[in-house]
Design a protein around this motif. Structure first.
Motif, short mmCIF file in Angstrom:
data_model
loop_
_atom_site.label_atom_id
_atom_site.label_comp_id
_atom_site.label_asym_id
_atom_site.label_seq_id
_atom_site.Cartn_x
_atom_site.Cartn_y
_atom_site.Cartn_z
N ILE A 24 39.62 48.57 33.59
CA ILE A 24 39.04 47.23 33.62
C ILE A 24 37.68 47.22 32.94
O ILE A 24 37.35 46.30 32.18
N ILE A 25 36.87 48.25 33.18
CA ILE A 25 35.54 48.33 32.55
C ILE A 25 35.68 48.42 31.03
O ILE A 25 34.96 47.73 30.28
N PHE A 26 36.59 49.26 30.56
CA PHE A 26 36.79 49.38 29.11
C PHE A 26 37.29 48.06 28.52
O PHE A 26 36.92 47.72 27.38
N GLY A 27 38.12 47.35 29.26
CA GLY A 27 38.60 46.07 28.75
C GLY A 27 37.51 45.03 28.67
O GLY A 27 37.42 44.28 27.69
N ILE A 28 36.65 44.98 29.67
CA ILE A 28 35.56 43.99 29.68
C ILE A 28 34.55 44.28 28.58
O ILE A 28 34.10 43.38 27.87
N PHE A 29 34.20 45.55 28.42
CA PHE A 29 33.18 45.93 27.45
C PHE A 29 33.80 46.54 26.19
O PHE A 29 33.21 47.44 25.57
N ALA A 30 34.96 46.05 25.80
CA ALA A 30 35.66 46.58 24.63
C ALA A 30 34.82 46.51 23.35
O ALA A 30 34.80 47.47 22.57
N LEU A 78 43.78 42.58 31.71
CA LEU A 78 42.83 41.58 32.22
C LEU A 78 43.45 40.19 32.31
O LEU A 78 43.27 39.49 33.32
N TRP A 79 44.17 39.77 31.27
CA TRP A 79 44.79 38.45 31.33
C TRP A 79 45.94 38.40 32.33
O TRP A 79 46.23 37.35 32.91
N VAL A 80 46.59 39.52 32.54
CA VAL A 80 47.61 39.58 33.59
C VAL A 80 46.96 39.42 34.96
O VAL A 80 47.51 38.75 35.85
N LEU A 81 45.78 40.03 35.15
CA LEU A 81 45.05 39.85 36.41
C LEU A 81 44.66 38.39 36.62
O LEU A 81 44.71 37.88 37.75
N VAL A 82 44.28 37.70 35.54
CA VAL A 82 43.93 36.28 35.65
C VAL A 82 45.16 35.47 36.06
O VAL A 82 45.09 34.60 36.95
N ALA A 83 46.30 35.74 35.42
CA ALA A 83 47.53 35.04 35.78
C ALA A 83 47.93 35.31 37.22
O ALA A 83 48.37 34.41 37.95
N LEU A 84 47.75 36.57 37.65
CA LEU A 84 48.07 36.91 39.04
C LEU A 84 47.15 36.19 40.01
O LEU A 84 47.60 35.67 41.05
N LEU A 85 45.85 36.11 39.69
CA LEU A 85 44.89 35.44 40.56
C LEU A 85 45.22 33.96 40.70
O LEU A 85 45.20 33.41 41.82
N VAL A 86 45.53 33.29 39.60
CA VAL A 86 45.89 31.87 39.65
C VAL A 86 47.17 31.67 40.46
O VAL A 86 47.27 30.73 41.28
N SER A 87 48.15 32.54 40.25
CA SER A 87 49.41 32.44 41.01
C SER A 87 49.17 32.62 42.50
O SER A 87 49.77 31.92 43.33
#
Length: 298
Positions: A24-30, A78-87
């Protein structure tokens, strides 16, 4: 506190948590952590082997594989986590309302859930993509439409289990508002169920997104995504199989980490599983002590 205390006893859970956190850290600070521009084309480095400048080599367009792998965390995780959070938010809200108030509200919400769950997940996703078109945004929308009904039904069952307890009935009789009862007495006890269900769903969603991108229905070029990287390397899978190694291992490691972490969270949050595990571990020790006592008595 009990969750972290129990997780500290499981080295596999700690390792999985570290992998998930680092990903997650690598994805945020890519943009800061990737060594090169993931979309920079350099045909002179086409299919170049790994080097100190390009640790994982270059693809068919001379792009840095390591940089594309790091940037691929964003759509793949990361976008999968966003979709999961909204669901979860949609499903938990409707599930709490349905399981607590019952009656016509419950019937109406559950009939909608029945309609949504009557379609297989992949068929629903393909239908949404067919109507809205290919792309990451439409895949995310399909995930939300596909998952919220399942979460709503699961959370409804959990809420119904706790809504009939004596202290909840006493709170209702004392005139405490439904909102306070749900917040103070229902959400806290259903949190373990929410945490376990949520963590167990992320792995399958990552695999589904990578699968759709592999088929060309997800994120489109030149953006980086693990499934699309596999699709691009598929053309030279026999002559240069190492190109499929990096994205393939990334998917396997991250999905496995989420699955192992989900199992550890379930054991840590469920006292019954913890007690059962302790009992199983205590049986050999008890047998050994009993044998020692028998030998002393002889």
């Amino acid at each position: 506190m009990r969750l972290f205390k129990n997780l500290n006893k499981d080295w596999l859970a700690i390792l999985s948590l570290i992998i998930v956190a680092v990903t997650i850290i690598f994805g945020i600070f890519a943009p800061l952590l990737s060594p090169h521009d993931p979309e920079e084309v350099n045909m002179q480095l086409r299919y170049a082997a790994s080097s100190w400048e390009y640790l994982l080599g270059n693809d068919h367009l001379g792009r840095c594989i390591l940089s594309r792998l790091i940037y691929g965390i964003r759509p793949s995780v990361l976008w999968v986590l966003v979709a999961l959070l909204v669901s979860i938010i949609i499903g938990a809200t409707l599930g709490f309302i349905s399981g607590y108030f019952r009656g016509k509200v419950d019937t109406f919400i559950m009939r909608i859930c029945d309609v949504m769950l009557s379609f297989p997940g992949y068929v629903m996703t393909l239908a949404v993509v067919g109507v809205l078109g290919v792309g990451l945004e439409n895949i995310i929308i399909a995930f939300i439409l596909m998952k919220w009904a399942w979460f709503a039904r699961v959370f409804r069952t959990s809420v119904m289990q706790y809504a009939e307890l004596d202290y909840v009935k006493f709170s209702k009789a004392a005139g405490i508002s439904d909102v306070k009862i749900i917040y103070k007495h229902i959400i806290l006890v259903t949190f373990p169920d929410i945490a376990v269900i949520s963590s167990s769903s992320i792995g399958s969603m990552i695999l589904q997104l990578s699968g759709f991108s592999f088929l060309g229905l997800g994120i489109q070029a030149p953006n980086a995504e693990w499934g699309m990287m596999l699709n691009e390397a598929r053309k030279v899978m026999f002559s240069r199989p190492e190109l499929m190694l990096a994205p393939g291992l990334a998917i396997i490691i991250v999905v496995s980490a989420f699955n192992f972490l989900s199992d550890a969270i379930q054991v840590a949050l469920d006292p019954k599983l913890t007690i059962s595990k302790d009992k199983v571990q205590a049986i050999p020790a008890a047998s050994k002590i009993k044998r020692q006592e028998e030998e002393v008595a002889k």
